[in-house]
Design a protein around this motif. Structure first.
Motif, PDB file in Angstrom:
ATOM      1  N   GLN A   6     -29.008 -53.620  44.459  1.00 16.39           N
ATOM      2  CA  GLN A   6     -28.703 -53.642  43.025  1.00 16.39           C
ATOM      3  C   GLN A   6     -28.272 -55.024  42.605  1.00 16.39           C
ATOM      4  O   GLN A   6     -27.714 -55.777  43.418  1.00 16.39           O
ATOM      5  CB  GLN A   6     -27.515 -52.729  42.715  1.00 16.39           C
ATOM      6  N   MET A   7     -28.465 -55.326  41.329  1.00 17.01           N
ATOM      7  CA  MET A   7     -27.981 -56.602  40.823  1.00 17.01           C
ATOM      8  C   MET A   7     -26.465 -56.621  40.880  1.00 17.01           C
ATOM      9  O   MET A   7     -25.779 -55.612  40.728  1.00 17.01           O
ATOM     10  CB  MET A   7     -28.475 -56.842  39.400  1.00 17.01           C
ATOM     11  N   GLU A   8     -25.953 -57.817  41.137  1.00 15.98           N
ATOM     12  CA  GLU A   8     -24.521 -58.000  41.225  1.00 15.98           C
ATOM     13  C   GLU A   8     -23.888 -57.859  39.852  1.00 15.98           C
ATOM     14  O   GLU A   8     -24.461 -58.228  38.845  1.00 15.98           O
ATOM     15  CB  GLU A   8     -24.208 -59.390  41.793  1.00 15.98           C
ATOM     16  N   GLY A   9     -22.676 -57.334  39.836  1.00 20.46           N
ATOM     17  CA  GLY A   9     -21.933 -57.313  38.592  1.00 20.46           C
ATOM     18  C   GLY A   9     -20.775 -58.292  38.669  1.00 20.46           C
ATOM     19  O   GLY A   9     -20.710 -59.096  39.596  1.00 20.46           O
ATOM     20  N   THR A  20     -30.093 -53.727  31.093  1.00 27.12           N
ATOM     21  CA  THR A  20     -30.960 -53.538  32.255  1.00 27.12           C
ATOM     22  C   THR A  20     -30.133 -53.776  33.498  1.00 27.12           C
ATOM     23  O   THR A  20     -29.458 -54.806  33.601  1.00 27.12           O
ATOM     24  CB  THR A  20     -32.146 -54.521  32.273  1.00 27.12           C
ATOM     25  N   ILE A  21     -30.181 -52.831  34.410  1.00 27.19           N
ATOM     26  CA  ILE A  21     -29.580 -53.024  35.730  1.00 27.19           C
ATOM     27  C   ILE A  21     -30.712 -52.847  36.737  1.00 27.19           C
ATOM     28  O   ILE A  21     -31.328 -51.782  36.819  1.00 27.19           O
ATOM     29  CB  ILE A  21     -28.455 -52.020  36.026  1.00 27.19           C
ATOM     30  N   ASN A  22     -30.975 -53.905  37.478  1.00 29.93           N
ATOM     31  CA  ASN A  22     -32.099 -53.871  38.417  1.00 29.93           C
ATOM     32  C   ASN A  22     -31.735 -53.153  39.710  1.00 29.93           C
ATOM     33  O   ASN A  22     -30.614 -53.279  40.216  1.00 29.93           O
ATOM     34  CB  ASN A  22     -32.545 -55.297  38.754  1.00 29.93           C
ATOM     35  N   VAL A  80     -26.034 -50.111  24.097  1.00 30.23           N
ATOM     36  CA  VAL A  80     -24.879 -49.610  24.849  1.00 30.23           C
ATOM     37  C   VAL A  80     -23.671 -49.432  23.932  1.00 30.23           C
ATOM     38  O   VAL A  80     -23.556 -50.085  22.892  1.00 30.23           O
ATOM     39  CB  VAL A  80     -24.518 -50.548  26.024  1.00 30.23           C
ATOM     40  N   GLN A  81     -22.784 -48.552  24.367  1.00 26.70           N
ATOM     41  CA  GLN A  81     -21.535 -48.285  23.661  1.00 26.70           C
ATOM     42  C   GLN A  81     -20.362 -48.605  24.567  1.00 26.70           C
ATOM     43  O   GLN A  81     -20.509 -48.659  25.799  1.00 26.70           O
ATOM     44  CB  GLN A  81     -21.490 -46.806  23.245  1.00 26.70           C
ATOM     45  N   VAL A  82     -19.204 -48.764  23.966  1.00 31.54           N
ATOM     46  CA  VAL A  82     -17.999 -49.039  24.754  1.00 31.54           C
ATOM     47  C   VAL A  82     -17.782 -47.947  25.796  1.00 31.54           C
ATOM     48  O   VAL A  82     -17.372 -48.212  26.931  1.00 31.54           O
ATOM     49  CB  VAL A  82     -16.773 -49.172  23.844  1.00 31.54           C
ATOM     50  N   SER A  83     -18.123 -46.725  25.435  1.00 32.62           N
ATOM     51  CA  SER A  83     -17.929 -45.584  26.341  1.00 32.62           C
ATOM     52  C   SER A  83     -18.861 -45.620  27.554  1.00 32.62           C
ATOM     53  O   SER A  83     -18.688 -44.829  28.495  1.00 32.62           O
ATOM     54  CB  SER A  83     -18.141 -44.268  25.589  1.00 32.62           C
ATOM     55  N   ASP A  84     -19.834 -46.511  27.560  1.00 31.42           N
ATOM     56  CA  ASP A  84     -20.726 -46.658  28.725  1.00 31.42           C
ATOM     57  C   ASP A  84     -20.099 -47.523  29.818  1.00 31.42           C
ATOM     58  O   ASP A  84     -20.676 -47.675  30.892  1.00 31.42           O
ATOM     59  CB  ASP A  84     -22.062 -47.278  28.305  1.00 31.42           C
ATOM     60  N   SER A  85     -18.960 -48.104  29.545  1.00 32.05           N
ATOM     61  CA  SER A  85     -18.287 -48.942  30.541  1.00 32.05           C
ATOM     62  C   SER A  85     -17.944 -48.108  31.767  1.00 32.05           C
ATOM     63  O   SER A  85     -17.233 -47.105  31.677  1.00 32.05           O
ATOM     64  CB  SER A  85     -17.009 -49.548  29.946  1.00 32.05           C
ATOM     65  N   ALA A  86     -18.471 -48.509  32.904  1.00 35.55           N
ATOM     66  CA  ALA A  86     -18.320 -47.745  34.143  1.00 35.55           C
ATOM     67  C   ALA A  86     -19.020 -48.526  35.251  1.00 35.55           C
ATOM     68  O   ALA A  86     -19.545 -49.617  35.028  1.00 35.55           O
ATOM     69  CB  ALA A  86     -18.954 -46.353  34.011  1.00 35.55           C
ATOM     70  N   VAL A  87     -19.032 -47.943  36.450  1.00 40.86           N
ATOM     71  CA  VAL A  87     -19.785 -48.521  37.568  1.00 40.86           C
ATOM     72  C   VAL A  87     -21.023 -47.661  37.789  1.00 40.86           C
ATOM     73  O   VAL A  87     -20.919 -46.430  37.864  1.00 40.86           O
ATOM     74  CB  VAL A  87     -18.947 -48.593  38.850  1.00 40.86           C
ATOM     75  N   TYR A  88     -22.161 -48.295  37.900  1.00 44.59           N
ATOM     76  CA  TYR A  88     -23.441 -47.598  38.046  1.00 44.59           C
ATOM     77  C   TYR A  88     -24.000 -47.833  39.442  1.00 44.59           C
ATOM     78  O   TYR A  88     -24.068 -48.962  39.913  1.00 44.59           O
ATOM     79  CB  TYR A  88     -24.427 -48.093  36.981  1.00 44.59           C
ATOM     80  N   PHE A  89     -24.411 -46.739  40.077  1.00 43.77           N
ATOM     81  CA  PHE A  89     -24.939 -46.797  41.437  1.00 43.77           C
ATOM     82  C   PHE A  89     -26.373 -46.286  41.464  1.00 43.77           C
ATOM     83  O   PHE A  89     -26.653 -45.182  40.975  1.00 43.77           O
ATOM     84  CB  PHE A  89     -24.110 -45.915  42.387  1.00 43.77           C
ATOM     85  N   CYS A  90     -27.232 -47.072  42.065  1.00 46.75           N
ATOM     86  CA  CYS A  90     -28.597 -46.644  42.351  1.00 46.75           C
ATOM     87  C   CYS A  90     -28.606 -46.051  43.750  1.00 46.75           C
ATOM     88  O   CYS A  90     -27.915 -46.555  44.650  1.00 46.75           O
ATOM     89  CB  CYS A  90     -29.523 -47.851  42.264  1.00 46.75           C
ATOM     90  N   GLN A 109     -20.832 -53.000  37.999  1.00 50.22           N
ATOM     91  CA  GLN A 109     -19.827 -52.683  36.990  1.00 50.22           C
ATOM     92  C   GLN A 109     -20.306 -53.171  35.633  1.00 50.22           C
ATOM     93  O   GLN A 109     -20.702 -54.334  35.483  1.00 50.22           O
ATOM     94  CB  GLN A 109     -18.488 -53.329  37.326  1.00 50.22           C
ATOM     95  N   LEU A 110     -20.271 -52.282  34.667  1.00 55.85           N
ATOM     96  CA  LEU A 110     -20.655 -52.611  33.299  1.00 55.85           C
ATOM     97  C   LEU A 110     -19.427 -52.546  32.404  1.00 55.85           C
ATOM     98  O   LEU A 110     -18.694 -51.554  32.411  1.00 55.85           O
ATOM     99  CB  LEU A 110     -21.702 -51.632  32.786  1.00 55.85           C
ATOM    100  N   LYS A 111     -19.230 -53.599  31.643  1.00 54.58           N
ATOM    101  CA  LYS A 111     -18.152 -53.622  30.652  1.00 54.58           C
ATOM    102  C   LYS A 111     -18.777 -53.894  29.298  1.00 54.58           C
ATOM    103  O   LYS A 111     -19.488 -54.895  29.128  1.00 54.58           O
ATOM    104  CB  LYS A 111     -17.121 -54.691  30.984  1.00 54.58           C
ATOM    105  N   VAL A 112     -18.529 -52.996  28.360  1.00 57.94           N
ATOM    106  CA  VAL A 112     -19.067 -53.146  27.015  1.00 57.94           C
ATOM    107  C   VAL A 112     -17.919 -53.434  26.063  1.00 57.94           C
ATOM    108  O   VAL A 112     -16.943 -52.669  26.018  1.00 57.94           O
ATOM    109  CB  VAL A 112     -19.833 -51.892  26.566  1.00 57.94           C
ATOM    110  N   GLU A 113     -18.049 -54.523  25.322  1.00 53.98           N
ATOM    111  CA  GLU A 113     -16.988 -54.938  24.400  1.00 53.98           C
ATOM    112  C   GLU A 113     -17.438 -54.782  22.947  1.00 53.98           C
ATOM    113  O   GLU A 113     -18.633 -54.855  22.654  1.00 53.98           O
ATOM    114  CB  GLU A 113     -16.619 -56.393  24.677  1.00 53.98           C
ATOM    115  N   LEU A 114     -16.447 -54.573  22.082  1.00 58.84           N
ATOM    116  CA  LEU A 114     -16.742 -54.453  20.655  1.00 58.84           C
ATOM    117  C   LEU A 114     -17.152 -55.801  20.068  1.00 58.84           C
ATOM    118  O   LEU A 114     -16.717 -56.848  20.563  1.00 58.84           O
ATOM    119  CB  LEU A 114     -15.500 -53.941  19.908  1.00 58.84           C
TER     120      LEU A 114
END
Lengths: 114, 114
Positions: A6-9, A20-22, A80-90, A109-114
């Protein structure tokens, strides 16, 4: 053996940006592919899956297409929304021994800011 | 349906002790898998049980063991705890263990070894 890259966060985006998360994989046979999401302090939740080549998994605005020719399963979301902030695993599911198991990527790790 | 439940949620032990973690799968699910999650190693497969039989094991020392009961509930045991065993231990269940089936995860047991 099987592996998932996975792509690094961390990935930081503004709300309504495109995500996009590869994810690429190495496996023998024909694995099933999954994206799981983990919110702080919680277990893993299935986001979407695809079980054969060219399948597209989708859920909550997220999509990923099983590309056998490029051994990839990239996760995308148009806004994306702020609520999508989380860690994603393939992850991939493959036969091993008498059963099968999930092999995970390192997580993004995805962080979504306003 | 109730989800996968794990007990206890948090545990503190000292080196050399042993610990037993419990997992109750979703009703009707017969396959239970265990995973270890650490910041350094990520998510790693421990073992899978189906109909009270271990049918798959990951690359962990013999201090890690498990079992499954006739009602599909599972326990894992770690003997002679080491500091490196501190981790989030996740249990997942699925109906029969087929590779295309989604694994449903519990919230995890967070183990701290002092």
């Amino acid at each position: 053996g099987d592996s998932v890259t996975q792509m690094e966060g961390p990935v930081t985006l503004s709300e309504e940006a495109f995500l996009t998360i590869n994810c690429t994989y190495t496996a023998t046979g024909y694995p099933s592919l999954f994206w799981y999401v983990q919110y702080p302090g919680e277990g893993l939740q299935l986001l979407l899956k695809a079980t054969k080549a060219d399948d597209k998994g989708s859920n909550k605005g997220f999509e990923a297409t099983y590309r056998k020719e490029t051994t990839s399963f990239h996760l995308e979301k148009g806004s994306v929304q702020v609520s999508d902030s989380a860690v994603y695993f393939c992850a991939l599911s493959s036969l091993t021994g008498g059963g099968n198991k999930l092999t995970f990527g390192t997580g993004t790790q995805l962080k979504v800011e306003l | 349906k109730a989800g996968v439940t794990q007990t206890p949620r948090y545990l503190i032990k000292t080196r050399g002790q042993q610990v037993t973690l419990s997992c109750s799968p979703i009703s009707g699910h017969r396959s239970v898998s265990w995973y270890q999650q650490t910041p350094g190693q990520g998510l790693q497969f421990l073992f899978e049980y189906f109909s009270e039989t271990q049918r798959n094991k990951g690359n962990f020392p013999g201090r890690f063991s498990g079992r499954q009961f006739s009602n599909s509930r599972s326990e894992m045991n770690v003997s002679t705890l080491e500091l490196g065993d501190s981790a989030l231990y996740l249990c997942a269940s699925r109906p029969t263990g087929g590779s295309q089936e989604t694994q449903y995860f519990g919230p995890g047991t967070r183990l701290l070894v002092l």
